[in-house]
Design a protein around this motif. Sequence first.
Motif, PDB file in Angstrom:
ATOM      1  N   ALA A  52     -63.462  10.782 -12.274  1.00 17.80           N
ATOM      2  CA  ALA A  52     -64.639  10.955 -13.138  1.00 17.80           C
ATOM      3  C   ALA A  52     -65.626   9.805 -12.984  1.00 17.80           C
ATOM      4  O   ALA A  52     -66.821   9.960 -13.273  1.00 17.80           O
ATOM      5  N   GLU A  53     -65.140   8.653 -12.502  1.00 17.23           N
ATOM      6  CA  GLU A  53     -66.013   7.495 -12.271  1.00 17.23           C
ATOM      7  C   GLU A  53     -66.585   7.479 -10.857  1.00 17.23           C
ATOM      8  O   GLU A  53     -67.230   6.512 -10.461  1.00 17.23           O
ATOM      9  N   GLY A  54     -66.302   8.536 -10.078  1.00 17.43           N
ATOM     10  CA  GLY A  54     -66.935   8.665  -8.773  1.00 17.43           C
ATOM     11  C   GLY A  54     -66.056   8.380  -7.574  1.00 17.43           C
ATOM     12  O   GLY A  54     -66.520   8.457  -6.429  1.00 17.43           O
ATOM     13  N   VAL A  55     -64.778   8.047  -7.787  1.00 21.32           N
ATOM     14  CA  VAL A  55     -63.890   7.784  -6.653  1.00 21.32           C
ATOM     15  C   VAL A  55     -63.376   9.111  -6.100  1.00 21.32           C
ATOM     16  O   VAL A  55     -62.935   9.983  -6.857  1.00 21.32           O
ATOM     17  N   LEU A  56     -63.431   9.275  -4.794  1.00 20.93           N
ATOM     18  CA  LEU A  56     -62.954  10.504  -4.170  1.00 20.93           C
ATOM     19  C   LEU A  56     -61.450  10.652  -4.372  1.00 20.93           C
ATOM     20  O   LEU A  56     -60.699   9.673  -4.278  1.00 20.93           O
ATOM     21  N   ALA A  57     -61.002  11.875  -4.627  1.00 13.91           N
ATOM     22  CA  ALA A  57     -59.582  12.131  -4.890  1.00 13.91           C
ATOM     23  C   ALA A  57     -58.705  11.649  -3.740  1.00 13.91           C
ATOM     24  O   ALA A  57     -57.615  11.104  -3.957  1.00 13.91           O
ATOM     25  N   GLU A  58     -59.188  11.822  -2.498  1.00 18.04           N
ATOM     26  CA  GLU A  58     -58.376  11.433  -1.341  1.00 18.04           C
ATOM     27  C   GLU A  58     -58.262   9.916  -1.183  1.00 18.04           C
ATOM     28  O   GLU A  58     -57.464   9.427  -0.378  1.00 18.04           O
ATOM     29  N   LYS A  59     -59.049   9.171  -1.957  1.00 19.35           N
ATOM     30  CA  LYS A  59     -58.952   7.713  -1.915  1.00 19.35           C
ATOM     31  C   LYS A  59     -58.082   7.156  -3.044  1.00 19.35           C
ATOM     32  O   LYS A  59     -58.035   5.941  -3.247  1.00 19.35           O
ATOM     33  N   ILE A  60     -57.408   8.029  -3.776  1.00 24.39           N
ATOM     34  CA  ILE A  60     -56.563   7.582  -4.887  1.00 24.39           C
ATOM     35  C   ILE A  60     -55.113   7.963  -4.601  1.00 24.39           C
ATOM     36  O   ILE A  60     -54.794   9.133  -4.390  1.00 24.39           O
ATOM     37  N   LEU A  61     -54.254   6.966  -4.596  1.00 26.48           N
ATOM     38  CA  LEU A  61     -52.824   7.160  -4.363  1.00 26.48           C
ATOM     39  C   LEU A  61     -52.081   6.987  -5.683  1.00 26.48           C
ATOM     40  O   LEU A  61     -52.211   5.956  -6.340  1.00 26.48           O
ATOM     41  N   VAL A  62     -51.330   7.999  -6.085  1.00 29.30           N
ATOM     42  CA  VAL A  62     -50.523   7.922  -7.304  1.00 29.30           C
ATOM     43  C   VAL A  62     -49.072   7.686  -6.911  1.00 29.30           C
ATOM     44  O   VAL A  62     -48.458   8.518  -6.242  1.00 29.30           O
ATOM     45  N   LYS A  63     -48.551   6.532  -7.303  1.00 29.80           N
ATOM     46  CA  LYS A  63     -47.168   6.172  -6.988  1.00 29.80           C
ATOM     47  C   LYS A  63     -46.559   5.441  -8.181  1.00 29.80           C
ATOM     48  O   LYS A  63     -47.151   4.495  -8.702  1.00 29.80           O
ATOM     49  N   HIS A  64     -45.369   5.865  -8.587  1.00 28.23           N
ATOM     50  CA  HIS A  64     -44.656   5.124  -9.621  1.00 28.23           C
ATOM     51  C   HIS A  64     -44.362   3.709  -9.131  1.00 28.23           C
ATOM     52  O   HIS A  64     -44.413   3.430  -7.926  1.00 28.23           O
ATOM     53  N   ASP A  65     -44.033   2.833 -10.083  1.00 27.42           N
ATOM     54  CA  ASP A  65     -43.601   1.490  -9.706  1.00 27.42           C
ATOM     55  C   ASP A  65     -42.293   1.568  -8.930  1.00 27.42           C
ATOM     56  O   ASP A  65     -41.788   2.663  -8.658  1.00 27.42           O
ATOM     57  N   ALA A  66     -41.724   0.418  -8.601  1.00 30.87           N
ATOM     58  CA  ALA A  66     -40.643   0.425  -7.617  1.00 30.87           C
ATOM     59  C   ALA A  66     -39.629  -0.678  -7.900  1.00 30.87           C
ATOM     60  O   ALA A  66     -39.710  -1.392  -8.904  1.00 30.87           O
ATOM     61  N   VAL A  67     -38.678  -0.821  -6.973  1.00 30.19           N
ATOM     62  CA  VAL A  67     -37.608  -1.801  -7.113  1.00 30.19           C
ATOM     63  C   VAL A  67     -37.241  -2.341  -5.737  1.00 30.19           C
ATOM     64  O   VAL A  67     -37.404  -1.649  -4.727  1.00 30.19           O
ATOM     65  N   ASN A  68     -36.768  -3.575  -5.721  1.00 27.72           N
ATOM     66  CA  ASN A  68     -36.211  -4.168  -4.506  1.00 27.72           C
ATOM     67  C   ASN A  68     -34.699  -3.976  -4.559  1.00 27.72           C
ATOM     68  O   ASN A  68     -33.987  -4.712  -5.240  1.00 27.72           O
ATOM     69  N   LEU A  69     -34.194  -2.974  -3.864  1.00 29.48           N
ATOM     70  CA  LEU A  69     -32.775  -2.617  -3.953  1.00 29.48           C
ATOM     71  C   LEU A  69     -31.851  -3.717  -3.451  1.00 29.48           C
ATOM     72  O   LEU A  69     -30.725  -3.851  -3.935  1.00 29.48           O
ATOM     73  N   SER A  70     -32.307  -4.511  -2.500  1.00 30.10           N
ATOM     74  CA  SER A  70     -31.428  -5.531  -1.926  1.00 30.10           C
ATOM     75  C   SER A  70     -30.991  -6.556  -2.969  1.00 30.10           C
ATOM     76  O   SER A  70     -29.896  -7.120  -2.877  1.00 30.10           O
ATOM     77  N   LEU A  71     -31.835  -6.806  -3.981  1.00 23.69           N
ATOM     78  CA  LEU A  71     -31.461  -7.748  -5.037  1.00 23.69           C
ATOM     79  C   LEU A  71     -30.293  -7.223  -5.866  1.00 23.69           C
ATOM     80  O   LEU A  71     -29.506  -7.998  -6.406  1.00 23.69           O
ATOM     81  N   PHE A  72     -30.185  -5.901  -5.978  1.00 24.28           N
ATOM     82  CA  PHE A  72     -29.124  -5.288  -6.779  1.00 24.28           C
ATOM     83  C   PHE A  72     -27.873  -5.024  -5.952  1.00 24.28           C
ATOM     84  O   PHE A  72     -26.753  -5.227  -6.420  1.00 24.28           O
ATOM     85  N   ASP A  73     -28.076  -4.565  -4.722  1.00 23.43           N
ATOM     86  CA  ASP A  73     -26.928  -4.221  -3.887  1.00 23.43           C
ATOM     87  C   ASP A  73     -26.091  -5.443  -3.525  1.00 23.43           C
ATOM     88  O   ASP A  73     -24.909  -5.318  -3.200  1.00 23.43           O
ATOM     89  N   GLY A  74     -26.695  -6.620  -3.594  1.00 25.54           N
ATOM     90  CA  GLY A  74     -25.959  -7.837  -3.261  1.00 25.54           C
ATOM     91  C   GLY A  74     -25.215  -8.458  -4.430  1.00 25.54           C
ATOM     92  O   GLY A  74     -24.609  -9.522  -4.288  1.00 25.54           O
ATOM     93  N   VAL A  75     -25.247  -7.792  -5.598  1.00 25.02           N
ATOM     94  CA  VAL A  75     -24.608  -8.337  -6.805  1.00 25.02           C
ATOM     95  C   VAL A  75     -23.310  -7.592  -7.091  1.00 25.02           C
ATOM     96  O   VAL A  75     -23.245  -6.365  -6.978  1.00 25.02           O
TER      97      VAL A  75
END
Length: 428
Positions: free
Chosen positions: A199-222
């Motif tokens: 609605a503010e003028g940004v083209l839909a193809e220029k917007i990426l929707v992605k949930h946040d994330a995790v660094n699995l290596s920090l958990f797998d090493g515990v």
Amino acid sequence: MIIDHSRPCHKERKKQEQKTVSIAVIASSIPSRWANSINTMKHADAFSKLGHKVKIYSIINDMQEDLRNELHDAIYDWYGISPIPINYHKTFPFFFHTNFLPYKGIRWLDRKIFRNAFQAKLNPHKRIAEECFKAGVDFAYCRGFFPMIACMQKGIPCVIETHGAIISEPMKKAFAYSNHDAFRGVITISESLKSKYIAEGVLAEKILVKHDAVNLSLFDGVSNDKKTLRSELGLPLGFKLIMYVGSLKPGKAIHKIVEAANADSNSFHRYVLVGGTENDFKQYRNLCTERGMQKLIFVSFQNNQLVPRYMKAADILLLPYDIEETQSVMDMKTTSPIKLFEYMASQRPIVAHLLPNFASVLTESDAWTVPLGHKILPLIEKVLSLSDQERKKKCDQAYQKVQNYTYLKRARCILDLAQIDKRPDEQI
């Protein structure tokens, strides 16, 4: 504003055999305890692990400078990342407090008499953009609109990550460049935010929707051995530990956890709050004293390297929310907390209030959820009454699902949006 075309913005995609591109990660909250600070540093780490040359630029105020001096080289453990060069730039308030009369006077003198010499010398965003330009940076990942604008004016391809539901003036100024080639895109965390930006003028193809994330290596090493972890962390043995790890700021429904602890009649249950400051804990300590409560355990903010150890030491991990809580630090309709994905990676039972943006991630097959407004104690008691095998089934499903929400995969998608990513052969 005039964009500097002296260096073409549309750089040719790097050849497959070329090992690296140069990436600037620019933010204004490093170091700090805020989630966006963690998110920024995790992305820098992911870009680096994908084989790129990364440098972090942080715009800091006095408080962040004090924390920086306190941490020094320990900043990498603080964030749980590998060492990456960090260039700090001090901020000066007269560039940004536009309505304060004395600052207006300084800017007028700078513009009329000194031909913007002060701004060129002291404005951290312009200094960073100039450094990036001279260093031949291929792409800037920005967590602020002013540095993005400054970099685009130098012809540097940029993406902006924003989770803002309020359309601010800096956002409008940055989005005004959205049709220019230097504006490569926006990364956000919900479809409703995407609609606002369109609605503010940004083209839909220029917007990426992605949930946040995790660094699995920090958990797998515990280790998964709770007894060992509790001994190492100084947590009590012989109890069921119901734990919350994260900010204690408004909107996090910490009072719901306190209510559950107060109503819980089982003497072998302990509720652990990990992540606050002593000032955050004060009101809850006072409440415990008033009510004679002995079930709450307070653990101050821990660096990101230690967070997986605390989570894996728990019997249940809590993710409560209260939509009626005032002065919330996030928008509950769009939030996608890092904590959710860390909980899933820890392979421990999750008890959560179900928020709208969780629906595509968290389901009844992965966690135990209740609608907003419902008490969490009945669900805690239900989970603890189940067999180890029943609990493990959901934990395993959550762990398998979170494999799709890593910083490495998210970073690759961002680089695809920026149109400069190389394609290594390794699996991510």
